[in-house]
Write a protein that holds these residues in place. Structure first.
Motif, short mmCIF file in Angstrom:
data_model
loop_
_atom_site.label_atom_id
_atom_site.label_comp_id
_atom_site.label_asym_id
_atom_site.label_seq_id
_atom_site.Cartn_x
_atom_site.Cartn_y
_atom_site.Cartn_z
N UNK A 122 0.96 -1.33 0.12
CA UNK A 122 0.06 0.02 0.06
C UNK A 122 0.72 1.17 0.13
N UNK A 123 2.24 1.10 0.00
CA UNK A 123 3.02 2.33 0.13
C UNK A 123 4.15 2.20 -0.82
N UNK A 124 4.46 3.21 -1.50
CA UNK A 124 5.59 3.41 -2.54
C UNK A 124 6.50 4.26 -1.84
N UNK A 125 7.88 3.65 -1.62
CA UNK A 125 8.73 4.43 -0.81
C UNK A 125 9.78 4.85 -1.86
N UNK A 131 10.66 9.89 0.79
CA UNK A 131 9.17 10.44 0.98
C UNK A 131 8.41 8.80 0.74
N UNK A 132 7.16 8.75 1.12
CA UNK A 132 6.40 7.70 0.57
C UNK A 132 5.06 8.10 0.04
N UNK A 133 4.73 7.51 -0.96
CA UNK A 133 3.38 7.88 -1.41
C UNK A 133 2.45 6.51 -1.22
N UNK A 134 1.11 6.80 -1.14
CA UNK A 134 0.03 5.81 -1.03
C UNK A 134 -0.11 5.34 -2.28
N UNK A 176 8.31 9.27 -9.25
CA UNK A 176 8.74 10.43 -8.45
C UNK A 176 10.39 10.45 -8.67
N UNK A 177 11.03 11.60 -8.76
CA UNK A 177 12.30 11.68 -9.18
C UNK A 177 12.87 12.90 -8.57
N UNK A 178 14.47 13.00 -8.51
CA UNK A 178 14.90 14.16 -8.07
C UNK A 178 15.14 15.07 -9.15
N UNK A 179 14.74 16.18 -8.98
CA UNK A 179 15.11 17.59 -10.11
C UNK A 179 16.41 17.68 -10.15
N UNK A 180 16.90 17.43 -11.33
CA UNK A 180 18.65 17.62 -11.53
C UNK A 180 18.70 18.35 -12.98
N UNK A 181 20.01 18.88 -13.08
CA UNK A 181 20.23 19.48 -14.28
C UNK A 181 19.49 20.57 -14.72
N UNK A 182 19.27 21.49 -13.59
CA UNK A 182 18.46 22.90 -13.63
C UNK A 182 18.87 23.64 -12.84
N UNK A 183 18.99 24.98 -13.24
CA UNK A 183 19.30 26.17 -12.74
C UNK A 183 17.95 26.65 -12.03
N UNK A 184 16.88 26.27 -12.08
CA UNK A 184 15.65 26.71 -11.53
C UNK A 184 15.50 26.39 -10.14
N UNK A 185 15.28 27.42 -9.26
CA UNK A 185 15.10 26.96 -7.85
C UNK A 185 13.62 27.39 -7.26
N UNK A 288 -1.73 13.15 -3.41
CA UNK A 288 -0.88 14.30 -3.12
C UNK A 288 -0.84 14.56 -1.60
N UNK A 289 -1.83 14.22 -0.88
CA UNK A 289 -2.56 14.55 0.53
C UNK A 289 -1.82 13.57 1.09
N UNK A 290 -1.52 12.26 0.44
CA UNK A 290 -0.97 11.01 1.30
C UNK A 290 0.59 10.93 0.91
N UNK A 291 1.09 11.82 0.50
CA UNK A 291 2.63 11.88 0.38
C UNK A 291 3.10 12.20 1.73
N UNK A 292 4.12 11.46 2.50
CA UNK A 292 4.47 11.52 3.85
C UNK A 292 6.09 11.43 3.76
N UNK A 293 6.83 12.25 4.74
CA UNK A 293 8.24 11.90 4.84
C UNK A 293 8.12 10.25 5.34
N UNK A 294 9.52 9.93 4.75
CA UNK A 294 9.71 8.34 5.40
C UNK A 294 9.88 8.30 6.97
N UNK A 295 8.98 7.43 7.43
CA UNK A 295 9.06 7.24 8.88
C UNK A 295 8.20 8.15 9.61
N UNK A 296 7.30 8.66 9.01
CA UNK A 296 6.58 9.95 9.73
C UNK A 296 5.13 9.90 8.96
N UNK A 297 4.43 8.53 9.25
CA UNK A 297 3.23 8.52 8.41
C UNK A 297 2.29 9.45 8.94
#
Length: 311
Positions: A122-125, A131-134, A176-185, A288-297
């Motif tokens: 039930x959880x994508x890590x 982060x985790x996603x439901x 989900x992925x890390x934003x990379x190769x960009x100068x946008x902040x 989107x509402x269900x996204x949580x930090x890993x270890x903090x449900x």
């Protein structure tokens, strides 16, 4: 150290009728039937002794060695049964089943990797981004993706792609992925820059050059708004995409700071086929509402912002 039990074959208390090799400090993985009276020493623990019957007094030597081994074995067995301890170093009784080789002992004690929410269907890590996603009911987490830097889930049933019947498509995907190769902040700028790539990958041309939906013909922006995700202020952009083949669909780029490390922005992409009863746009908001930090449900957002997810 003169009292230490010497290397040799001794009765295996856990396996009647067999003997186990004691290397002088620990039990090894080598065993043999009790009746196998051969003066043999495993190569990794020493040099094999001459076999019985070898010219030059070999037979007598073997008999003497076996007699010594039997005496020592009886003494060790008696000490174990009586619980005696005279301070000398003695081998512990072998445990049930084959004993692990010395080089395996460390790995057997190491904590099992992946003993985390990743074992929960039930959880994508996403460990990289913390982060985790439901995972919606009926969805699955594929073992591999075309892009190794992504974490993904998708609807469980596939179908023939409308623009490329030789391949299979899925009605819904989230990555989900890390934003990379960009100068946008700015998370808003990143989301606006990424939505075109998200649309192309989902309904245009994928990384292998396949045009599974006949390419993107046009798009219409449905939303561009701030949103709180995993306790961080993020931004999402959502498009309705018209394709050359099939009903088209909806894509969304959601960008927010990672919950770990230097808070590098995370990009979560959504792609839902249009006309699917089981894929309402509200499901994007639920995930989107269900996204949580890993270890903090229990995290409900709010760090740095009080902006709520879309209703």
């Amino acid at each position: 150290m003169s009292d230490a039990t010497p290397p040799g074959w001794y009765p295996d208390a856990a396996t009647p009728g067999s003997e186990r090799w004691w290397d002088g400090t620990a039990w090894s993985a080598h065993t043999r039937p009790s009746g196998a009276h051969q003066a043999y020493v495993p190569r990794e623990f020493g040099t094999p002794l001459p076999p019985a019957g070898r010219p030059g007094g070999g037979t007598r030597t073997v008999v003497m060695i076996l007699a010594g081994v039997l005496v020592a074995g009886a003494a060790v067995t008696g000490a174990v049964l009586l619980g005696g301890d005279d301070g000398a170093t003695k081998p512990a009784a072998a445990t049930s089943g084959p004993a692990p080789a010395p080089e395996d002992s460390a790995s057997s004690r190491a904590p099992a990797r992946g003993a985390t929410p990743s074992d929960d269907p039930r959880v994508l890590v996403d460990q990289l981004n913390g982060i985790t996603l439901p995972v919606p009911e009926g969805w699955e987490k594929p073992d591999n993706t075309l892009e190794q830097a992504t974490t993904a889930m998708r609807t469980g049933l596939s179908y023939r792609c409308p623009g490329d019947a030789a391949n299979f498509c899925y009605h819904g995907t989230v990555t989900s992925r890390t934003a990379s190769s960009t100068d946008l902040t700015s998370v808003e700028a990143l989301a606006r820059a990424d939505i075109g790539t998200a649309a192309k990958n989902a309904y245009g041309e994928d990384s292998l050059g396949n045009r599974a939906h006949g390419g993107v013909r046009s798009h219409r922006e449905l939303a561009s708004t701030s949103v709180t995700v995993a306790g961080r202020t993020g931004h999402l952009v959502r498009w309705r995409v018209t394709t050359g083949k099939g009903p088209g669909g909806y894509v969304q780029s959601l960008v927010f700071p990672s919950a770990v490390g230097s808070e590098t922005p995370v990009i979560v992409r959504f792609a839902f086929d249009a006309g699917q009863d089981g894929l309402p746009l509200s499901l994007m908001d639920t995930i989107t509402r269900g996204i949580r930090p890993v270890g903090d449900s229990a995290t409900g957002g709010g760090v740095g912002s009080s902006v709520a997810p879309l209703p």
